[in-house]
Design a protein around this motif. Sequence first.
Motif, PDB file in Angstrom:
ATOM      1  N   TYR A 320       0.824  -1.204   0.000  1.00 46.43           N
ATOM      2  CA  TYR A 320       0.000   0.000   0.000  1.00 46.43           C
ATOM      3  C   TYR A 320       0.865   1.265   0.000  1.00 46.43           C
ATOM      4  O   TYR A 320       1.973   1.271   0.525  1.00 46.43           O
ATOM      5  N   ASP A 323      -1.300   6.362   2.326  1.00 47.46           N
ATOM      6  CA  ASP A 323      -2.467   6.231   3.200  1.00 47.46           C
ATOM      7  C   ASP A 323      -2.120   6.364   4.684  1.00 47.46           C
ATOM      8  O   ASP A 323      -2.892   5.933   5.550  1.00 47.46           O
ATOM      9  N   LYS A 342      -5.881   2.811   6.948  1.00 48.88           N
ATOM     10  CA  LYS A 342      -6.493   1.484   6.795  1.00 48.88           C
ATOM     11  C   LYS A 342      -7.138   1.047   8.113  1.00 48.88           C
ATOM     12  O   LYS A 342      -8.031   0.212   8.133  1.00 48.88           O
ATOM     13  N   TYR A 350      -9.792  -0.757   0.891  1.00 47.29           N
ATOM     14  CA  TYR A 350      -8.422  -1.017   0.434  1.00 47.29           C
ATOM     15  C   TYR A 350      -8.194  -2.431  -0.085  1.00 47.29           C
ATOM     16  O   TYR A 350      -7.172  -2.702  -0.725  1.00 47.29           O
ATOM     17  N   TRP A 365      -4.977   3.254  -2.795  1.00 47.37           N
ATOM     18  CA  TRP A 365      -6.428   3.198  -2.604  1.00 47.37           C
ATOM     19  C   TRP A 365      -7.014   4.485  -2.010  1.00 47.37           C
ATOM     20  O   TRP A 365      -8.179   4.800  -2.244  1.00 47.37           O
TER      21      TRP A 365
END
Length: 568
Positions: A320, A323, A342, A350, A365
């Motif tokens: 990822y 974020d 998250k 996500y 995401w």
Amino acid sequence: MKHDLRRRPWLVGGLIIIVLALVGGTLYWQQSQAKPVKDVAQHAKQVEDLGGLSTATIKKRLQPTLSTTGITETQTLTAKYTKTLKSLSAGAAAKVITNPYKTSPLSALILVKTKQATQVTTEVVGDTKATTLTHTIKGYQTSHKIGVLGLYANRTNHVKVTYTTKAGKKTTKTYTVKTGKLPSDIGTNTLKTSTPSKMSLGTGNTKLTFAVSSQGLTYGLDAKGQVRWYATNKISHVFKQLKNGQLLVLTKKATSDSKYNALRITDYYGRIYKQYNFSGVFPTKTDPKKTAVNTVIHHDAIEMPNGDFLLTVDDGSSKYVEDTMIQIDRKTGKIKKVIDLKRVLFKSAYTKYDATTRSDGKLDWFHQNSMVYDQKHNLLVVSGRNQSMVLGLNYKTGKLKWILGANEQIPASYQKYLVKSAKGTTFQYNGGQHAINIVGEADGGNVLHLEYYDNNVAVTRGDQATNKKYSMGTEVRLNQKQKTVKTTWSYGKSRGTANFTNIVGSSYRVGQGNTLIGFGYADNGKRSEFVEVNRKTNKVVFDVNRTNFSSGDWSYRAERLSLYPSGN
């Protein structure tokens, strides 16, 4: 007693109900007390099971180091100029130094001694009255280090310096400062509209329109669209004026680097006061055993009330990106807090994201691009482009308070957080928005007045009917308690697809009842446009088109900032 109970079964039933109620109530109380802690722990484990990182791992992978890069040179040059000034005699010719700290070509330093203590006012003579920049240095001195900002490029500038004694006697001298050509990377800035009397130019016309670079040269324009400041050090996204008047910028550790991993405290002259270096060496998505260098900080950094910095970062995950936020100690650089989004939003956001893709295969995401902190109410507001969401968080706990975004693909358990249209209105929900900011509050902080740039692109959710037809600067009134919102002002719809920007952009109040909008990615990234518009009349008072810049170096934001923010 047993005989009596058999004869009265209703009593037995009643006793059983009371016992069950007491036991159940006790269990419910215990669970309700433990639930928040349990949920946080479970959520963290869930994120880690799905490829996220623990807080400890994030801190270990991101911990910056303090650097002396540039600081020693700044100190050496300052000592040199101090020595030069000391050697001058009162009344002797001044020493004029162009670009004294080597990275700000449209700046100068004038060293001079006066026989009497005087206060100094500088005037960089402009092409017009509105482009003549004046500044007064407070205090009376006999030894003067006169900083000059706002010179024109590629000409012999005339700088008038007025020396005023405590008795009011004035003496004016004019100094010439020759400057070189602008670098081609700045591109072409074409003035379309300018009404200086209606613009917000600040005291002495020292506020410029700064085109903040995505990955290149940041520069400032005067009321006639002429470049009056730029730095030779390339920056990416982060160009913030701090409370003490210094600048926080994201640049490269070395000119040859491909990534921007140096967070630097500097100023308009190019003096360097502090620098935090990040390694950015993270596992790759294709092979977690291999590593690659990544840019750690992306898009935004803000100064907290205690002086610390809150940064939007890649957390070092192989899966990822963009974020997570970290708060670093201003003095030491030590990471004091981590917020992983998250752990805030629902799992499907996500795990089922496929609206955009990256060449490295990682999931972008959320794509956090801006944030603002309200200390009084412990509120952190963050913007995520790829979810088309603005979130309100409790900064202390990291818990979600509300979601400003369209009701698409939102699980039932998160519906309670959604902000809906105020009664009697139909709200156009934000799509791929940028540059979130709080511009006012009411009702004890319960009502927020927000500004942001609405790209109007429905990435994961958004207004499908108007998707990609225009972009706009927007202001809204959001009631946190009632979870309602309505638009109070917007501008950009009338410009249609010509000013639609799929990515980047900004919209900031600048004074005089005006808002400065940065349409940063117009014409599919071939053009950036800076528009100052009055919110009451929607009349444009300043408009500049930027073209012919390097690929990828569109203007991320447009900001109106003073060259002399703290009177220096």
